[in-house]
Design a protein around this motif. Structure first.
Motif, short mmCIF file in Angstrom:
data_model
loop_
_atom_site.label_atom_id
_atom_site.label_comp_id
_atom_site.label_asym_id
_atom_site.label_seq_id
_atom_site.Cartn_x
_atom_site.Cartn_y
_atom_site.Cartn_z
N UNK A 70 27.76 58.98 45.75
CA UNK A 70 28.17 58.73 44.36
C UNK A 70 26.96 58.50 43.45
N UNK A 71 25.79 58.93 43.88
CA UNK A 71 24.58 58.75 43.08
C UNK A 71 24.82 59.21 41.64
N UNK A 72 24.37 58.39 40.70
CA UNK A 72 24.64 58.64 39.29
C UNK A 72 25.69 57.69 38.78
N UNK A 73 26.72 57.45 39.63
CA UNK A 73 27.69 56.38 39.35
C UNK A 73 27.15 55.09 39.96
N UNK A 74 26.95 55.12 41.27
CA UNK A 74 26.34 54.00 41.98
C UNK A 74 24.85 54.28 42.15
N UNK A 75 24.02 53.25 41.89
CA UNK A 75 22.56 53.45 41.97
C UNK A 75 21.86 52.37 42.80
N UNK A 76 22.62 51.72 43.66
CA UNK A 76 21.97 50.74 44.52
C UNK A 76 22.87 50.34 45.67
N UNK A 77 22.29 50.28 46.88
CA UNK A 77 23.02 49.84 48.07
C UNK A 77 22.10 48.88 48.82
N UNK A 78 22.32 47.58 48.61
CA UNK A 78 21.48 46.53 49.21
C UNK A 78 22.40 45.72 50.12
N UNK A 79 22.33 46.01 51.42
CA UNK A 79 23.30 45.36 52.31
C UNK A 79 22.86 43.95 52.68
N UNK A 80 23.81 43.18 53.10
CA UNK A 80 23.58 41.83 53.60
C UNK A 80 23.61 41.89 55.12
N UNK A 81 22.53 41.59 55.83
CA UNK A 81 21.28 41.03 55.39
C UNK A 81 20.19 41.65 56.24
N UNK A 82 18.95 41.50 55.82
CA UNK A 82 17.83 42.08 56.54
C UNK A 82 17.54 41.36 57.85
N UNK A 83 17.42 40.03 57.82
CA UNK A 83 16.80 39.27 58.90
C UNK A 83 17.54 37.97 59.16
N UNK A 84 17.12 37.27 60.19
CA UNK A 84 17.69 35.96 60.55
C UNK A 84 16.65 34.86 60.42
N UNK A 85 17.14 33.62 60.25
CA UNK A 85 16.27 32.46 60.16
C UNK A 85 16.26 31.64 61.44
N UNK A 86 17.09 32.01 62.40
CA UNK A 86 17.12 31.40 63.73
C UNK A 86 18.00 32.32 64.59
N UNK A 87 18.03 32.15 65.90
CA UNK A 87 18.82 33.07 66.73
C UNK A 87 20.32 32.79 66.58
N UNK A 88 21.06 33.77 66.02
CA UNK A 88 22.43 33.54 65.59
C UNK A 88 23.17 34.87 65.48
#
Length: 816
Positions: A588-606
């Protein structure tokens, strides 16, 4: 200016027991007690439950340091200190300041308290838990239920109190050097700059604020070093308290995000002179780049995207959270590996989430050097905040300090007021306290934008995420602004639900999985390795999430045969879900212009939504991201017909060839075709409409076959290989594939060659005891094709070691 770093070696004292420990900055309560064996690893099993008790105590850190006579000749001497969070700081027995904000540096003039020879610095650290407990009694504030009640009362990283992926361990300590800064005649108090871009030219304006401690005239030298080696110089005689310097650079070297060009940086040096002697200096690297947040009315509502140097960017990436709950464990090497892994997966953006803390300088320098765009929340999330004057004063000081510290970084393209607070006021049913609601508007729609207008006017500001523009107006509006979409996962909608929406910019969406098996083994005993065990549930902070994973597994896959298969399947499910969403958004590029998913990394083993687990191991999602964030991809939209879209994020058109096939899982070719076309730059184009029912008329045939396509450039280099399926994986009619492999090597790498006797889905390459990194993993493979995976060599590891440790499995291996 002279700088003296003091207290390289501190004594850290537990006041309750009078135990003393030798520490160096950075140090914290948990890190110190763990290193000296007072507590066990807080991340192991359920140790978190007893370790938190140590965080209800107060501690003391102190050191002696030497001052010579020459240093005391400075006209002014300031002590600079940053503490997490509540402290009283004493110098030679005199209280010089009290801190209550981990997000900023405190400075105080101390010359009158210093003496020649030995001096004594003492920091009393107070428990944040005791503080928020009392404050919450005085004024109850809303916050997320997974965190310790009352956390919004203190300017401390929220995640440290717990989140739906974070452990409740609000550690505290000192993470930054303590410095004495001596000035003889004057100092450079503040530097700002703006850049205006024209064709082949950039106009720069520098604003230099000077403080004069003497009766002498001061002057300013400004020097800019170009990436080409050229030097630009400017001098101001008779400097005033506020000075503006204008200059122009022709044919500038522009800074570009990853995938669009090089990351050129200029060096800025400013010197303050008295009688031609340099008495203070200021140095920063900066990039020449133009950033605009484009919000224009269109037939779908209002656009929302970033234009960098006149190129419209589709933002691809993930949300970043702090890399540890125990901050002294964070370091430059960990961050560099994490950010480099983003580049390997074709990211161009990360979102700095508002529940953490403003990162160390090196983090932003790495983003500048790697070309990673940063959507930067200020450090507020999902909470109400007190209206008190002293709290608001702290917020102002925090914003001013961090904007001044970070505004030279070209990687930061947006300041955002907060995470999900506007949405919370409108949709979450929180108490509608008029004073607190007015305080929200005061902070995020008055104070912060006013500060930015003065200190950083060129960078866009957005009041909250998600938002349609502020003032509590429809923050979940899909046709404008940015969106957080959680009906898939929290709402238990199928992942196909993404197709029903035309978001303009998706700054959060996600799906959980378990961490890698090797990571699970670090915090469990064998008896714990059941996802509903006490220990596994202690490492799952999202209520009912393990059951939710099982629900989604039941919708898409057969029941796994053992624990390892379940861990693998959870990661494949997560990866397939996010892939489906990203492909739809990119299509849908042009309508939607960003896809930033949750999440990159962890802060502890979980168990969490991350694509990379706490120990830096890539889950299936991050391997998938490397493919679905590739510059050129194909996306299949399967309805009554199969429509194939080619998405091109490159700012130039490409002549491409697409080969496409319908095959049975056993390898029989049902249909094939070819198309040659020009893929327009920065576009999404439909290149194929296939009536697959013509070739697969029955349900049995659809369950037994799949669609595959290959994209090649004009030199016959394969750019992308994709697949589509006519039924959910649990309904595939297929047999277990037999995958064979061989290994070769050169000086730097092993090369794993794989072939299969029938279609194999989501092939995983793992190693029992070795830590090796395959360049590709969790991929599909058709019969008759050879897949060669490069694996970087580890020190001293031989082909024989690899053969003894390698394990290869695919989807069919997970079931009885």
């Amino acid at each position: 200016m002279e700088i003296l770093r003091i207290g390289k070696n501190f004594t850290f004292e537990r006041l309750k027991t009078e135990e003393k420990f030798d520490v160096c900055i950075p140090f914290s309560v948990i890190d110190t007690l763990f290193r000296y064996g007072i507590i066990e690893d807080p991340y192991y099993r359920d140790n978190q439950d007893y370790v938190i008790n140590y965080l209800t105590e107060n501690y003391r850190a102190y050191c002696c340091f030497e001052i010579n006579e020459d240093f005391l000749k400075n006209e002014k001497i300031f002590l600079s200190i940053q503490v997490d969070t509540l402290s009283d700081v004493y110098l030679n027995g005199k209280l010089i300041l009290s801190t209550k904000n981990m997000h900023r540096v405190y400075g105080v003039e101390v010359k009158s308290l210093l003496k020649k020879g030995e001096n004594f610095l003492e920091i009393l650290l107070y428990s944040p838990l005791n503080y928020i407990k009392e404050k919450q009694k005085e004024l109850p504030l809303f916050g997320v239920k997974e965190a310790i009640s009352g956390y919004p009362h203190i300017r401390k990283a929220h995640y440290m109190f717990g989140w739906d992926w974070g452990v409740q361990l609000p550690d505290y300590g000192v993470y930054h050097p303590v410095e004495l800064k001596g000035y003889s005649y004057g100092r450079i108090k503040e530097v700002s700059f703006s850049q205006k871009h024209f064709k082949n030219r950039v106009k720069l304006s520098f604003y230099v604020e000077v403080e004069n401690f003497s009766s002498s005239d001061l002057s300013i030298e400004l020097e800019i070093l170009s990436p080409s080696g050229a030097t630009f110089n400017y001098k101001v005689e008779g400097a005033k308290s506020k000075n503006k310097i204008d200059m122009e650079i022709d044919n500038p070297f522009l800074w570009w995000p990853n995938g669009y060009g090089k990351q050129y940086l200029y060096q800025l040096n400013i010197y303050l002179l008295c009688n031609e002697k340099r008495v203070d200096s200021f140095s920063k690297k900066f990039g020449l780049r133009d950033v605009k947040l484009i919000r224009e009315k269109d037939s779908y509502g209002e656009s929302f995207y970033f234009r960098i140097n006149d190129i419209d960017i589709f933002s691809k990436g993930a949300n970043y959270i702090p890399e540890d709950h125990i901050i002294p464990r964070m370091n430059r090497e960990r961050s560099f590996k994490l950010l480099s892994d983003c580049i390997k997966a074709n990211f161009n953006t990360i979102r700095m989430w508002g529940g953490g803390f403003y990162q160390f300088d090196y983090f932003y320098e790495m983003c500048d050097n790697l070309g990673i765009l940063v959507w930067h929340d200020f450090m507020f999330a999902c909470s109400q905040y007190p209206p008190h004057k002293d709290f608001i004063t702290e917020i102002k000081a925090e914003i001013i300090y961090n904007v001044n510290r970070l505004k030279f970084h070209p990687s930061i393209i947006l300041w955002c007021g907060n995470n999900e607070i506007e949405e919370a006021w409108v949709y979450w049913g929180i108490p509608q306290n008029f004073i607190l609601k007015r305080t929200y508007l005061k902070i995020f729609e008055n104070i912060i934008p006013s500060i930015l207008k003065k200190l950083d006017p060129d960078r866009p500001y957005w009041p909250s995420s998600p938002s349609s523009g502020g003032n509590f107006y429809k923050p979940r509006e899909e046709t404008k602004g940015d969106s957080h979409y959680w009906a898939v996962w929290h709402g238990q909608k199928p992942f196909e639900d993404y197709k029903l929406h035309n978001f303009r910019f998706v700054s959060e969406f996600g799906f959980q999985s378990f961490p890698c098996l090797k990571t699970i083994n670090t915090f469990t005993l064998e008896e714990d390795r059941n996802i509903f065990s006490y220990v596994m549930e202690k490492h799952q902070k999202n209520q009912s999430a393990n059951g939710k994973i099982m629900y989604y597994l039941s919708e898409y896959y057969l029941f796994p045969k053992d624990f390892r298969s379940l861990i693998y399947l959870s990661q494949i499910l997560q990866a397939e879900t996010i892939k489906f969403g990203v492909e739809h958004f990119r299509m849908k590029r042009g309508i939607c212009m960003g896809a930033i998913y949750w999440q990159l990394n962890d802060s502890w083993p979980v168990a969490s939504w991350s694509g990379i687990d706490y120990y830096g191991r890539w889950k299936a999602l991050h391997y998938y991201a490397k493919r679905f964030y590739a510059p050129i991809i194909g996306v299949c939209n399967l309805e009554e017909t199969l429509d194939l879209y080619i998405v091109n994020d490159i700012p130039e058109s490409k002549k491409l060839k697409v080969l496409f096939f319908i095959k049975s899982f056993e390898g029989e070719l049902i249909y094939s075709g070819e198309k040659i076309f020009v893929s327009e730059k920065l576009s999404s184009q439909k290149v194929l409409v296939l009536d697959y029912n013509k070739y697969l008329p029955s349900l049995m045939e659809k369950r037994s076959c799949y669609f595959e396509f290959e994209i090649y450039d004009e030199n016959d280099n394969e750019l992308y290989n994709g697949f589509a399926f006519f039924t959910r994986p649990k309904h595939f009619i297929s047999k277990k594939p037999e995958i064979s492999f061989k290994i070769s090597e050169d000086d730097s790498n092993f090369y794993l060659s794989l072939i299969t006797n029938r279609f194999a889905k989501s092939i995983e390459i793992s190693f029992k005891e070795l830590e090796l990194f395959p360049e590709d993993n969790y991929f599909d493979l058709s019969k008759g094709k050879e897949k060669v995976v490069r694996i970087k060599k580890g020190q001293g590891i031989t082909v024989g070691d690899v053969m003894r440790n390698i394990e290869i499995m695919s989807l069919k291996d997970c079931f009885f």
